[in-house]
Enzyme design. Structure first.
Site, mmCIF file in Angstrom:
data_model
loop_
_atom_site.group_PDB
_atom_site.id
_atom_site.type_symbol
_atom_site.label_atom_id
_atom_site.label_comp_id
_atom_site.label_asym_id
_atom_site.label_seq_id
_atom_site.Cartn_x
_atom_site.Cartn_y
_atom_site.Cartn_z
ATOM 1 N N GLU A 1 -7.255 -12.851 5.767
ATOM 2 C CA GLU A 1 -6.203 -12.226 6.512
ATOM 3 C C GLU A 1 -6.487 -12.331 7.957
ATOM 4 O O GLU A 1 -6.093 -13.202 8.746
ATOM 5 C CB GLU A 1 -5.851 -10.676 6.230
ATOM 6 C CG GLU A 1 -4.819 -9.915 7.248
ATOM 7 C CD GLU A 1 -4.550 -8.556 6.895
ATOM 8 O OE1 GLU A 1 -5.504 -7.772 6.385
ATOM 9 O OE2 GLU A 1 -3.587 -7.836 7.283
ATOM 10 N N ASP B 1 3.286 -5.231 2.359
ATOM 11 C CA ASP B 1 2.032 -4.676 2.832
ATOM 12 C C ASP B 1 2.288 -3.324 2.997
ATOM 13 O O ASP B 1 2.014 -2.489 2.442
ATOM 14 C CB ASP B 1 1.668 -5.383 3.935
ATOM 15 C CG ASP B 1 0.099 -5.391 4.347
ATOM 16 O OD1 ASP B 1 -0.374 -4.856 3.209
ATOM 17 O OD2 ASP B 1 -0.316 -5.941 5.109
ATOM 18 N N HIS C 1 -8.202 -8.249 -0.775
ATOM 19 C CA HIS C 1 -7.663 -8.764 0.284
ATOM 20 C C HIS C 1 -8.824 -9.851 0.818
ATOM 21 O O HIS C 1 -9.921 -9.489 1.044
ATOM 22 C CB HIS C 1 -7.695 -7.592 1.669
ATOM 23 C CG HIS C 1 -6.331 -7.030 1.364
ATOM 24 N ND1 HIS C 1 -5.947 -6.336 0.269
ATOM 25 C CD2 HIS C 1 -5.271 -6.375 2.221
ATOM 26 C CE1 HIS C 1 -4.839 -5.500 0.382
ATOM 27 N NE2 HIS C 1 -4.604 -5.707 1.730
ATOM 28 N N HIS D 1 0.862 -1.324 -0.012
ATOM 29 C CA HIS D 1 -0.069 0.031 0.025
ATOM 30 C C HIS D 1 0.979 1.152 -0.031
ATOM 31 O O HIS D 1 1.801 1.356 0.741
ATOM 32 C CB HIS D 1 -0.821 0.038 1.264
ATOM 33 C CG HIS D 1 -1.808 -1.201 1.378
ATOM 34 N ND1 HIS D 1 -2.845 -1.114 1.032
ATOM 35 C CD2 HIS D 1 -1.489 -2.590 1.647
ATOM 36 C CE1 HIS D 1 -3.522 -2.485 1.031
ATOM 37 N NE2 HIS D 1 -2.539 -3.318 1.655
HETATM 38 N N1 HPA Z 1 -5.116 -5.364 5.455
HETATM 39 C C1 HPA Z 1 -6.042 -4.523 5.108
HETATM 40 N N2 HPA Z 1 -6.249 -3.202 4.545
HETATM 41 C C2 HPA Z 1 -5.064 -2.745 4.620
HETATM 42 C C3 HPA Z 1 -3.960 -3.498 5.019
HETATM 43 C C4 HPA Z 1 -4.017 -4.681 5.163
HETATM 44 O O1 HPA Z 1 -2.887 -5.419 5.592
HETATM 45 N N3 HPA Z 1 -2.814 -2.410 4.861
HETATM 46 C C5 HPA Z 1 -3.267 -1.397 4.522
HETATM 47 N N4 HPA Z 1 -4.676 -1.546 4.391
HETATM 48 ZN ZN ZN Z 2 -2.558 -5.076 2.382
#
Ligand code: HPA
Ligand code: ZN
Length: 332
Positions: A199, A277, A196, A18
């Site tokens: 996670e 990330d 995503h 990001h």
């Molecule tokens: N997960 C979800 N949103 C995010 C992340 C992440 O690891 N990093 C920046 N925005």
């Molecule tokens: Zn991310």
């Protein structure tokens, strides 16, 4: 060659970063000063103290606050340029970066201001550093479907500058299905798709990303391991997972790097890749992430090469470019 020398020598593609997460405290202070924005820290030490996270949300609160300092096109350029310099140090030769337009448009910053700053940095990175790059626009999943739809509309005139759309921010309680219609429209417009999933959220969110959003890659996806049928599907399709080891550790997705499942995912035939990330917040860029897993899991030379090869296989590069880099890795 030592493990460390090999990690440094491997050409790598970064597929999960990001750009707002590459905002180093030093640059944040400098931009805050020139924009006359007050930030809640006096020293770099204060910042480092604040970067103590216990889950995704505790990080996101601080990450969004940091991004508020970014106002002008030059700010976005400087942010991306600093990241490209890190890429050069780590032999990241290609990067596909996320940006979060809603974090900025909600504060009255124009979509074009954000995009132009990033695009100009990408052009200069190609010309001056030889690093290729693409931009991936993410929707913030804690906001509404209507907000995401409006953001997609804003992006349409710039379709040629954005290769894909993605989905980030607070995962639990905001499943992929919430954005099924937005992603259908994005696919129709010709964007590639990532999201995503898995996670902090369950394996079911990964199924939704595959079946409802029709993703080309899964970002994170480490919780897929909880569902054998999903693992089989991911392996069969060689569906890439963009894994972020230091992020998983810092956000307590894993308790200890020795418990990280990246090696098991690799052994089961998944196309897993290593990524940073939000490197300014999680303590390391690409090579630090490689080193962290290589040390904790005692990865072999073959496994390290496979991870780098996967990064090109999973990228949105043309096949001839992928092959060029993969051949270089085989030759090491
Ligand atoms: N997960 C979800 N949103 C995010 C992340 C992440 O690891 N990093 C920046 N925005
Ligand atoms: Zn991310």
């Amino acid at each position: 060659m030592s493990q460390l020398d090999l990690i440094r020598a491997l050409p790598k593609a970064e597929l999960h970063v990001h750009i707002e997460g590459t905002f180093e405290p030093e640059l944040m202070f400098a931009i805050a000063k020139r924009n006359q924005v007050v930030i809640p820290y006096e020293t770099i030490e204060d910042v480092k103290q604040a970067y103590n996270f216990h889950n995704l949300q505790s990080f996101l609160d601080i990450y969004y606050a940091g991004a508020n300092v970014l106002i002008h096109e030059q700010d976005f350029y400087d942010l991306a340029w600093a990241y490209f310099e890190k890429c050069q140090q780590d032999n990241v030769v290609h990067t596909e970066m996320f940006f979060d337009p809603q974090t900025h448009t909600v504060r009255g910053i124009a979509f074009e201001t954000v995009l132009n700053g990033l695009v100009h940095a990408c052009e200069d990175a190609k010309a001056k550093l030889g690093i290729s790059s693409e931009l991936i626009m993410c929707f913030l999943r804690h906001l509404s479907e209507a907000d995401a739809m409006e953001t997609l509309e804003q992006a349409l005139p710039f379709k040629d500058k954005i290769i894909a759309v993605g989905l980030d921010s607070s995962e639990v309680g905001h499943p992929p299905e919430k954005f099924e219609r937005v992603f259908a429209k994005a696919r129709e417009a010709g964007f590639l798709i990532v999201a995503h999933a898995g996670e902090e959220g369950p394996a079911d969110y990964v199924w939704q990303a595959l079946d409802l959003l029709k993703v080309n890659r899964i970002d994170h996806g480490v919780r897929s391991e909880e569902d054998p049928a999903l693992m089989q599907r991911l392996a069969q399709e060689r569906m890439p997972l963009t894994v972020c080891p230091l992020s998983n550790l810092k956000l307590c997705v894993v308790k200890d790097m020795r418990e990280h499942n990246i090696q098991r995912l690799l052994e089961q035939g998944l196309c897993v890749t290593v990524n940073s990330d939000d490197p300014a917040y999680f303590g390391g860029y690409m090579n630090d992430n490689f080193i962290a897993v290589a040390d904790a899991l005692d990865l072999s030379e073959g496994e390290l090469k496979k991870l780098a090869i996967n990064s090109f296989e999973a990228s949105f590069l043309e096949d001839a470019e992928k092959e060029k880099w993969i051949n270089q890795i085989h030759a090491l």
